[in-house]
Scaffold this motif. Structure first.
Motif, PDB file in Angstrom:
ATOM      1  N   SER A  56     -14.247  30.041  26.956  1.00  0.00           N
ATOM      2  CA  SER A  56     -13.882  29.890  28.360  1.00  0.00           C
ATOM      3  C   SER A  56     -13.516  28.439  28.676  1.00  0.00           C
ATOM      4  CB  SER A  56     -15.037  30.358  29.240  1.00  0.00           C
ATOM      5  OG  SER A  56     -14.712  30.243  30.591  1.00  0.00           O
ATOM      6  N   ALA A  57     -14.237  27.502  28.087  1.00  0.00           N
ATOM      7  CA  ALA A  57     -13.938  26.082  28.302  1.00  0.00           C
ATOM      8  C   ALA A  57     -12.562  25.730  27.736  1.00  0.00           C
ATOM      9  CB  ALA A  57     -15.017  25.207  27.670  1.00  0.00           C
ATOM     10  N   ILE A  58     -12.202  26.303  26.595  1.00  0.00           N
ATOM     11  CA  ILE A  58     -10.867  26.065  26.022  1.00  0.00           C
ATOM     12  C   ILE A  58      -9.805  26.568  26.996  1.00  0.00           C
ATOM     13  CG2 ILE A  58      -9.268  26.722  24.158  1.00  0.00           C
ATOM     14  CD1 ILE A  58     -11.415  24.716  23.256  1.00  0.00           C
ATOM     15  N   GLU A  59      -9.966  27.779  27.483  1.00  0.00           N
ATOM     16  CA  GLU A  59      -8.993  28.360  28.417  1.00  0.00           C
ATOM     17  C   GLU A  59      -8.876  27.524  29.687  1.00  0.00           C
ATOM     18  OE1 GLU A  59      -9.671  32.536  29.194  1.00  0.00           O
ATOM     19  OE2 GLU A  59     -10.256  32.852  27.107  1.00  0.00           O
ATOM     20  N   SER A  60      -9.986  27.138  30.244  1.00  0.00           N
ATOM     21  CA  SER A  60      -9.979  26.364  31.485  1.00  0.00           C
ATOM     22  C   SER A  60      -9.303  25.011  31.296  1.00  0.00           C
ATOM     23  CB  SER A  60     -11.425  26.178  31.969  1.00  0.00           C
ATOM     24  OG  SER A  60     -11.467  25.358  33.101  1.00  0.00           O
ATOM     25  N   ASN A  61      -9.694  24.283  30.268  1.00  0.00           N
ATOM     26  CA  ASN A  61      -9.100  22.966  30.027  1.00  0.00           C
ATOM     27  C   ASN A  61      -7.615  23.059  29.716  1.00  0.00           C
ATOM     28  OD1 ASN A  61     -11.341  21.133  30.389  1.00  0.00           O
ATOM     29  ND2 ASN A  61     -12.225  22.079  28.586  1.00  0.00           N
ATOM     30  N   LEU A  62      -7.215  24.058  28.947  1.00  0.00           N
ATOM     31  CA  LEU A  62      -5.801  24.224  28.610  1.00  0.00           C
ATOM     32  C   LEU A  62      -4.983  24.593  29.843  1.00  0.00           C
ATOM     33  CD1 LEU A  62      -3.508  24.318  26.578  1.00  0.00           C
ATOM     34  CD2 LEU A  62      -4.256  26.636  25.953  1.00  0.00           C
ATOM     35  N   ILE A  82      -5.641  23.936  33.039  1.00  0.00           N
ATOM     36  CA  ILE A  82      -5.548  22.769  33.928  1.00  0.00           C
ATOM     37  C   ILE A  82      -4.589  21.733  33.352  1.00  0.00           C
ATOM     38  CG2 ILE A  82      -6.842  20.819  34.877  1.00  0.00           C
ATOM     39  CD1 ILE A  82      -9.240  22.823  35.105  1.00  0.00           C
ATOM     40  N   LEU A  83      -4.677  21.512  32.051  1.00  0.00           N
ATOM     41  CA  LEU A  83      -3.771  20.574  31.393  1.00  0.00           C
ATOM     42  C   LEU A  83      -2.315  20.993  31.607  1.00  0.00           C
ATOM     43  CD1 LEU A  83      -2.900  18.346  29.395  1.00  0.00           C
ATOM     44  CD2 LEU A  83      -3.467  19.950  27.533  1.00  0.00           C
ATOM     45  N   MET A  84      -1.995  22.246  31.335  1.00  0.00           N
ATOM     46  CA  MET A  84      -0.602  22.685  31.472  1.00  0.00           C
ATOM     47  C   MET A  84      -0.144  22.724  32.924  1.00  0.00           C
ATOM     48  SD  MET A  84       0.288  25.160  28.297  1.00  0.00           S
ATOM     49  CE  MET A  84      -0.877  26.457  28.541  1.00  0.00           C
ATOM     50  N   MET A  85      -1.043  23.047  33.844  1.00  0.00           N
ATOM     51  CA  MET A  85      -0.669  23.008  35.256  1.00  0.00           C
ATOM     52  C   MET A  85      -0.244  21.594  35.635  1.00  0.00           C
ATOM     53  SD  MET A  85      -2.839  23.718  38.740  1.00  0.00           S
ATOM     54  CE  MET A  85      -3.860  22.286  38.521  1.00  0.00           C
ATOM     55  N   HIS A  86      -0.980  20.603  35.180  1.00  0.00           N
ATOM     56  CA  HIS A  86      -0.642  19.217  35.520  1.00  0.00           C
ATOM     57  C   HIS A  86       0.610  18.744  34.776  1.00  0.00           C
ATOM     58  CE1 HIS A  86      -4.379  19.127  37.708  1.00  0.00           C
ATOM     59  NE2 HIS A  86      -3.961  17.994  38.235  1.00  0.00           N
ATOM     60  N   GLU A  89      -7.764  13.523  30.539  1.00  0.00           N
ATOM     61  CA  GLU A  89      -9.138  14.029  30.493  1.00  0.00           C
ATOM     62  C   GLU A  89      -9.208  15.416  29.850  1.00  0.00           C
ATOM     63  OE1 GLU A  89     -13.232  14.706  30.953  1.00  0.00           O
ATOM     64  OE2 GLU A  89     -12.045  12.882  30.773  1.00  0.00           O
ATOM     65  N   HIS A  90      -8.297  16.311  30.199  1.00  0.00           N
ATOM     66  CA  HIS A  90      -8.370  17.672  29.650  1.00  0.00           C
ATOM     67  C   HIS A  90      -7.905  17.709  28.198  1.00  0.00           C
ATOM     68  CE1 HIS A  90     -10.029  19.715  33.076  1.00  0.00           C
ATOM     69  NE2 HIS A  90      -9.417  18.780  33.780  1.00  0.00           N
ATOM     70  N   ARG A  91      -7.028  16.822  27.803  1.00  0.00           N
ATOM     71  CA  ARG A  91      -6.707  16.677  26.378  1.00  0.00           C
ATOM     72  C   ARG A  91      -7.936  16.192  25.622  1.00  0.00           C
ATOM     73  NH1 ARG A  91      -0.793  13.878  27.188  1.00  0.00           N
ATOM     74  NH2 ARG A  91       0.414  15.811  26.982  1.00  0.00           N
ATOM     75  N   GLU A 113      -0.950  32.792  27.305  1.00  0.00           N
ATOM     76  CA  GLU A 113      -1.671  33.359  28.456  1.00  0.00           C
ATOM     77  C   GLU A 113      -2.107  32.245  29.415  1.00  0.00           C
ATOM     78  OE1 GLU A 113      -5.924  35.531  29.304  1.00  0.00           O
ATOM     79  OE2 GLU A 113      -4.991  35.849  27.357  1.00  0.00           O
ATOM     80  N   CYS A 114      -2.597  31.151  28.866  1.00  0.00           N
ATOM     81  CA  CYS A 114      -3.013  30.015  29.705  1.00  0.00           C
ATOM     82  C   CYS A 114      -1.804  29.388  30.386  1.00  0.00           C
ATOM     83  CB  CYS A 114      -3.767  28.982  28.875  1.00  0.00           C
ATOM     84  SG  CYS A 114      -5.409  29.534  28.376  1.00  0.00           S
ATOM     85  N   TYR A 115      -0.673  29.368  29.691  1.00  0.00           N
ATOM     86  CA  TYR A 115       0.534  28.829  30.323  1.00  0.00           C
ATOM     87  C   TYR A 115       0.907  29.675  31.534  1.00  0.00           C
ATOM     88  CZ  TYR A 115       5.224  27.653  31.565  1.00  0.00           C
ATOM     89  OH  TYR A 115       6.335  27.308  32.313  1.00  0.00           O
ATOM     90  N   GLN A 116       0.820  31.000  31.410  1.00  0.00           N
ATOM     91  CA  GLN A 116       1.163  31.869  32.547  1.00  0.00           C
ATOM     92  C   GLN A 116       0.232  31.603  33.729  1.00  0.00           C
ATOM     93  OE1 GLN A 116       4.004  33.506  32.681  1.00  0.00           O
ATOM     94  NE2 GLN A 116       4.347  32.788  30.583  1.00  0.00           N
ATOM     95  N   ASP A 117      -1.047  31.413  33.442  1.00  0.00           N
ATOM     96  CA  ASP A 117      -1.998  31.076  34.517  1.00  0.00           C
ATOM     97  C   ASP A 117      -1.646  29.725  35.130  1.00  0.00           C
ATOM     98  OD1 ASP A 117      -3.358  33.439  34.008  1.00  0.00           O
ATOM     99  OD2 ASP A 117      -4.936  32.472  32.829  1.00  0.00           O
ATOM    100  N   ALA A 118      -1.306  28.752  34.277  1.00  0.00           N
ATOM    101  CA  ALA A 118      -0.946  27.407  34.753  1.00  0.00           C
ATOM    102  C   ALA A 118       0.306  27.466  35.612  1.00  0.00           C
ATOM    103  CB  ALA A 118      -0.728  26.472  33.560  1.00  0.00           C
ATOM    104  N   ARG A 119       1.244  28.282  35.231  1.00  0.00           N
ATOM    105  CA  ARG A 119       2.498  28.453  35.973  1.00  0.00           C
ATOM    106  C   ARG A 119       2.203  28.961  37.396  1.00  0.00           C
ATOM    107  NH1 ARG A 119       6.218  33.146  35.478  1.00  0.00           N
ATOM    108  NH2 ARG A 119       8.257  32.403  36.138  1.00  0.00           N
ATOM    109  N   GLU A 120       1.344  29.965  37.495  1.00  0.00           N
ATOM    110  CA  GLU A 120       0.972  30.502  38.806  1.00  0.00           C
ATOM    111  C   GLU A 120       0.240  29.449  39.641  1.00  0.00           C
ATOM    112  OE1 GLU A 120      -1.329  33.997  38.017  1.00  0.00           O
ATOM    113  OE2 GLU A 120       0.401  35.125  37.240  1.00  0.00           O
ATOM    114  N   LEU A 121      -0.693  28.750  39.019  1.00  0.00           N
ATOM    115  CA  LEU A 121      -1.445  27.725  39.744  1.00  0.00           C
ATOM    116  C   LEU A 121      -0.549  26.576  40.190  1.00  0.00           C
ATOM    117  CD1 LEU A 121      -4.675  27.621  37.540  1.00  0.00           C
ATOM    118  CD2 LEU A 121      -4.455  28.553  39.867  1.00  0.00           C
ATOM    119  N   ALA A 122       0.384  26.189  39.333  1.00  0.00           N
ATOM    120  CA  ALA A 122       1.309  25.111  39.699  1.00  0.00           C
ATOM    121  C   ALA A 122       2.169  25.532  40.882  1.00  0.00           C
ATOM    122  CB  ALA A 122       2.177  24.723  38.499  1.00  0.00           C
TER     123      ALA A 122
END
Length: 155
Positions: free
Chosen positions: A58-64, A66-70, A91-93, A116-125
């Protein structure tokens, strides 16, 4: 601690798990260290170990995410780039790198969940910037290597 252990050894260890988690943990460590394997509360110990594995993933998914959103915000909102965004990216790297140092096998998980994390980051961005989700490419514009590269920032 010896008094507590003798008291708790007489209790059912599974009920101790519910009543006093820390004492259950200390008791379990003591039992393992002293080879009292028959007394170990295996059901709850296995549950705790599984939860630890889920937490790491879960920590990997969360950090990845957030990193991609930014990284997306940095690339698509040049006029709003801030030191805070660069800090968050760094920080997330760092968090991901530390996770991979402690548990190299998590790098495989990172590769598995990257899209999958990129898709989440895309929505959050899109939510955070107010830009249309269509502004951001469906496929990640960042490679897995670039996303972890401490010197990479999108243009």
């Amino acid at each position: 601690m010896t008094t507590q252990l003798s008291i708790t050894e007489s209790k059912q260890t599974s009920s101790l798990y519910e009543e006093d988690y820390h004492l259950w943990l200390m008791n379990t460590i003591h039992q393992l260290q002293h080879g009292k394997l028959a007394k170990v509360d295996l059901v709850n110990l296995i549950e705790e170990l599984e939860a630890m594995g889920r937490s790491e993933k879960s920590a990997i998914e969360s950090n990845l995410t957030i990193l991609m959103m930014h990284l997306l915000k940095y690339q698509y909102q040049h006029e709003k780039q801030t030191n805070s965004w660069r800090f968050t990216i760094r920080e997330h790297r760092r968090r991901l790198r530390k996770s991979f140092q402690k548990s190299p096998s998590l790098k495989r998980y990172f590769l598995e969940v990257f899209q999958e994390c990129y898709q989440d980051a895309r929505e959050l961005a899109a939510d955070e910037t107010g830009l249309s989700i269509d502004t951001f490419p469906v496929e990640s514009p960042f490679s897995q290597e670039d996303s972890l590269n401490p010197d990479y920032l999108p243009e």
